[in-house]
Design a protein around this motif. Structure first.
Motif, PDB file in Angstrom:
ATOM      1  N   ALA A  55       0.359  11.159  -7.339  1.00 54.68           N
ATOM      2  CA  ALA A  55       0.497  11.157  -5.881  1.00 54.68           C
ATOM      3  C   ALA A  55      -0.810  10.711  -5.243  1.00 54.68           C
ATOM      4  CB  ALA A  55       0.869  12.548  -5.417  1.00 54.68           C
ATOM      5  N   PHE A  56      -0.774  10.238  -4.034  1.00 46.64           N
ATOM      6  CA  PHE A  56      -1.974   9.709  -3.406  1.00 46.64           C
ATOM      7  C   PHE A  56      -1.758   9.663  -1.908  1.00 46.64           C
ATOM      8  CE2 PHE A  56       0.469   5.916  -2.734  1.00 46.64           C
ATOM      9  CZ  PHE A  56       1.260   5.833  -3.856  1.00 46.64           C
ATOM     10  N   GLY A  57      -2.802   9.301  -1.140  1.00 48.53           N
ATOM     11  CA  GLY A  57      -2.637   9.205   0.306  1.00 48.53           C
ATOM     12  C   GLY A  57      -3.781   8.467   0.960  1.00 48.53           C
ATOM     13  N   PHE A  58      -3.675   7.128   1.051  1.00 50.05           N
ATOM     14  CA  PHE A  58      -4.748   6.378   1.693  1.00 50.05           C
ATOM     15  C   PHE A  58      -4.661   6.523   3.203  1.00 50.05           C
ATOM     16  CE2 PHE A  58      -2.611   2.731   3.608  1.00 50.05           C
ATOM     17  CZ  PHE A  58      -1.435   2.597   2.873  1.00 50.05           C
ATOM     18  N   THR A  59      -5.806   6.316   3.879  1.00 46.68           N
ATOM     19  CA  THR A  59      -5.838   6.345   5.345  1.00 46.68           C
ATOM     20  C   THR A  59      -6.632   5.128   5.838  1.00 46.68           C
ATOM     21  OG1 THR A  59      -7.875   7.654   5.392  1.00 46.68           O
ATOM     22  CG2 THR A  59      -5.801   8.876   5.441  1.00 46.68           C
ATOM     23  N   LEU A  60      -6.640   4.965   7.149  1.00 48.00           N
ATOM     24  CA  LEU A  60      -7.326   3.845   7.778  1.00 48.00           C
ATOM     25  C   LEU A  60      -8.364   4.368   8.754  1.00 48.00           C
ATOM     26  CD1 LEU A  60      -4.080   1.861   8.698  1.00 48.00           C
ATOM     27  CD2 LEU A  60      -5.435   1.598   6.628  1.00 48.00           C
ATOM     28  N   GLY A  85      -9.941   4.238   5.265  1.00 52.76           N
ATOM     29  CA  GLY A  85     -10.538   5.546   5.482  1.00 52.76           C
ATOM     30  C   GLY A  85     -10.619   6.271   4.140  1.00 52.76           C
ATOM     31  N   HIS A  86     -10.872   7.566   4.192  1.00 49.65           N
ATOM     32  CA  HIS A  86     -10.923   8.323   2.953  1.00 49.65           C
ATOM     33  C   HIS A  86      -9.517   8.617   2.452  1.00 49.65           C
ATOM     34  CE1 HIS A  86     -15.308   9.871   3.542  1.00 49.65           C
ATOM     35  NE2 HIS A  86     -15.251   8.688   2.993  1.00 49.65           N
ATOM     36  N   THR A  97      -6.937  11.215   0.035  1.00 45.87           N
ATOM     37  CA  THR A  97      -6.778  12.575  -0.474  1.00 45.87           C
ATOM     38  C   THR A  97      -6.640  12.585  -1.991  1.00 45.87           C
ATOM     39  OG1 THR A  97      -4.409  12.341  -0.030  1.00 45.87           O
ATOM     40  CG2 THR A  97      -5.725  13.492   1.630  1.00 45.87           C
ATOM     41  N   VAL A 100      -5.251   0.430  -4.314  1.00 48.08           N
ATOM     42  CA  VAL A 100      -4.489  -0.833  -4.327  1.00 48.08           C
ATOM     43  C   VAL A 100      -3.533  -0.866  -3.139  1.00 48.08           C
ATOM     44  CG1 VAL A 100      -2.739  -2.169  -5.594  1.00 48.08           C
ATOM     45  CG2 VAL A 100      -4.662  -1.159  -6.822  1.00 48.08           C
ATOM     46  N   ASP A 101      -2.861   0.259  -2.909  1.00 46.88           N
ATOM     47  CA  ASP A 101      -1.915   0.304  -1.787  1.00 46.88           C
ATOM     48  C   ASP A 101      -2.625   0.165  -0.453  1.00 46.88           C
ATOM     49  OD1 ASP A 101       0.462   2.751  -3.145  1.00 46.88           O
ATOM     50  OD2 ASP A 101       0.087   0.642  -3.595  1.00 46.88           O
ATOM     51  N   THR A 104      -3.944  -3.419   0.024  1.00 42.60           N
ATOM     52  CA  THR A 104      -2.797  -4.331   0.161  1.00 42.60           C
ATOM     53  C   THR A 104      -2.146  -4.146   1.517  1.00 42.60           C
ATOM     54  OG1 THR A 104      -2.393  -4.208  -2.221  1.00 42.60           O
ATOM     55  CG2 THR A 104      -0.583  -5.012  -0.854  1.00 42.60           C
ATOM     56  N   TYR A 105      -2.112  -2.921   2.004  1.00 43.18           N
ATOM     57  CA  TYR A 105      -1.543  -2.638   3.331  1.00 43.18           C
ATOM     58  C   TYR A 105      -2.275  -3.455   4.400  1.00 43.18           C
ATOM     59  CZ  TYR A 105      -0.048   0.087   7.416  1.00 43.18           C
ATOM     60  OH  TYR A 105       0.465   0.478   8.640  1.00 43.18           O
ATOM     61  N   SER A 123      -7.781   3.136  -7.989  1.00 39.99           N
ATOM     62  CA  SER A 123      -6.553   3.841  -8.337  1.00 39.99           C
ATOM     63  C   SER A 123      -5.381   3.135  -7.642  1.00 39.99           C
ATOM     64  CB  SER A 123      -6.621   5.293  -7.863  1.00 39.99           C
ATOM     65  OG  SER A 123      -6.518   5.336  -6.447  1.00 39.99           O
ATOM     66  N   GLN A 124      -4.173   3.558  -7.920  1.00 37.77           N
ATOM     67  CA  GLN A 124      -2.994   2.986  -7.271  1.00 37.77           C
ATOM     68  C   GLN A 124      -3.112   3.141  -5.757  1.00 37.77           C
ATOM     69  OE1 GLN A 124      -0.298   1.367  -8.852  1.00 37.77           O
ATOM     70  NE2 GLN A 124       0.030   0.827  -6.712  1.00 37.77           N
TER      71      GLN A 124
END
Lengths: 266, 203
Positions: A22-27, A171-172, A174, A197-198, A201-202, A193-194
């Motif tokens: 699981a992951f959670g990118f931010t902007l 952004g950071h 989680t 990449v997400d 790519t976003y 990490s994935q």
């Protein structure tokens, strides 16, 4: 025999395709509608004052951490040296492309030299939602615990790649394994990490049907985004040898298959 | 220059083809439907706080549909991999985004020996990230917290890869293992995924 092979295949597949992490990118920016830099290439310019001798090499490696992502639609390169001062850069009066500065007095720019090896700052967003400015500050304060000259090269590359991620709009995260996680103290190598990449790519989705080079673009010579000497790409050097090795490999496979058929008939 | 490189890669692949078709290999004008998984970007991604790269990549699952069209002694075997968003296996912890991978390939299939087929050809991949826009969140930045924003739109990256693989034909079942070479012409971006499929075949 068939059921055994089927069970093996299913078991092997299950082992290989375990649940995704699981992951959670931010902007960064004023909202989730950030668009990233409005360009297919982005040059980073280093002011070499106070920087370690190998800062160019480390910067190239840090840029490649992002450039290696196949779904990335922007090319990151290192441009010519910059003469812009940190003062002008932070005041927003320098050129629009990102600049990199090694700072000998971190307190003068409001940063704690004992814990901060690098920071991205000064990002600006245009009216259209695109990033168009950014400054990367590296700690070169003599005697400071977080002076990049005293840190392991892998860690410095990791920090630079993380701050480049901020300059690009991330952004950071989680996800504790992500390059964009806030804490790099456990990192031994700069990798993505994935989630990274997400996130990238976003912001910079590659479109090979609409403008980006097909199949990743032309790179038979293994160049670096720098003045480092180009090296031949081993993948293409080995390709002409395939006519010699592939028929041998295929013959071995064919004879094994025939042997198996003879054994099952017997 | 770019098109000649593609032609070179395709030509070299075609030169190594085997005998063509066999009664035990993939059957002309047959259709197959099944499922499979892709281990995306092997040896490239990390899932460890140390940054150590994984051998296997991120898992994506899909439904598989393929048709075998006879062309001379060989087969052109277009395929499609698809998974609805509601069943997508990859989602963020904060539920702020969901990732899916759809692919379509156009390999040329040839029979190597008995039930064993070989196939190679281009693949079009669509990698989509769907943001659910849960607004701002405060995250640790080492000296306190800072406000960051969750993604709120859907974005797709469209790339080409090259497929090299094999399949084994049972009586009405076909299992395949393929390697996808992402960005094959770029020394920086080149990476690999492994695709496994199992499908029921209807002639």
């Amino acid at each position: 025999m068939k059921p055994v092979i089927s069970v093996f295949f299913i078991t092997a597949s299950s082992a290989m395709f375990s649940a995704a992490p699981a992951f959670g990118f931010t902007l960064i920016g004023a909202s989730g509608g950030l668009k990233g830099w409005d360009s297919k290439t982005l040059e980073f310019h280093i002011n070499p004052e106070n920087c370690p001798d190998d800062v160019n090499d480390m910067m190239d490696k840090a840029l490649d951490v992002w450039n290696q992502i196949p779904t990335l639609g922007i090319q990151l390169t290192r441009g010519s040296d910059s003469s812009t001062t940190i003062g002008d850069a932070l005041a927003g009066t320098s050129d629009a492309t990102p600049t990199v500065h090694c700072v000998a007095d971190m307190a003068a720019v409001g940063l704690n030299p004992e814990v901060i090896p690098g920071v991205a700052t000064g990002q600006q967003v245009s009216a259209g939602g695109h990033l168009n400015y950014g400054v990367l500050v590296l700690n070169a304060q003599v005697g400071a615990s977080a002076n990049i000259k005293t840190l392991n090269e892998n860690l410095v590359v990791d920090v630079m790649a993380h701050e480049i991620g901020h300059i690009l709009g991330l952004g950071h995260s989680t996800d504790t394994s992500a390059l964009m996680y806030y804490d790099a103290s456990k990192r031994k190598t700069a990798s993505v990490s994935q989630d990274d990449v997400d996130g990238i790519t976003y912001l910079y989705a590659r479109d090979e049907l609409g403008g980006n080079d097909l199949f990743g673009g032309c790179a038979m010579i293994r160049g670096r985004p720098s003045s480092r000497a180009a090296q031949p790409d081993a993948f293409f050097l080995l390709l002409p040898l395939l006519p010699f090795f592939l028929p041998v490999f295929l013959s071995i496979l064919a004879s094994l298959s025939q042997k198996r058929r003879r054994m099952s008939k017997a | 220059m770019q098109h000649s490189k593609i032609a070179l890669v395709m030509g070299l692949s075609c030169a190594f083809f085997g005998s063509g078709r066999s009664a035990l290999g993939a059957r002309p004008k047959s259709i197959e439907f099944g499922a499979g998984g892709t281990s995306y970007e092997m040896l490239r991604l990390t899932s460890s706080p140390s940054g150590k790269r994984n051998t296997l990549g991120t898992s994506f699952y899909h439904f598989h549909l393929q048709y075998h069209l006879p062309v001379g002694r060989r087969l052109i075997s277009p395929w499609l991999h698809y998974m609805p968003d509601s069943l997508s296996s990859v989602q963020s912890t904060s539920k702020s985004s969901q990732t899916s991978l759809m692919a379509a390939g156009l390999p040329m299939t040839t029979n190597l020996s008995g039930r064993f087929d070989f196939g190679t050809g281009p693949v079009l991949l669509q990698y989509s990230i769907k943001g659910t826009g849960n607004g701002a969140e405060a995250l640790n930045n080492g000296e306190g917290t800072a406000t960051f924003y969750q993604p709120e739109k859907t974005v797709s990256a469209t790339t080409f890869a090259w497929q090299v693989g094999s399949a084994w034909n049972w009586s009405s079942l076909r299992t395949g293992a393929d390697v996808l070479i992402h960005a094959p012409l770029s020394s920086t971006k080149r990476s690999f995924s492994l695709m496994l499929t199992a499908a029921w075949v209807k002639s």
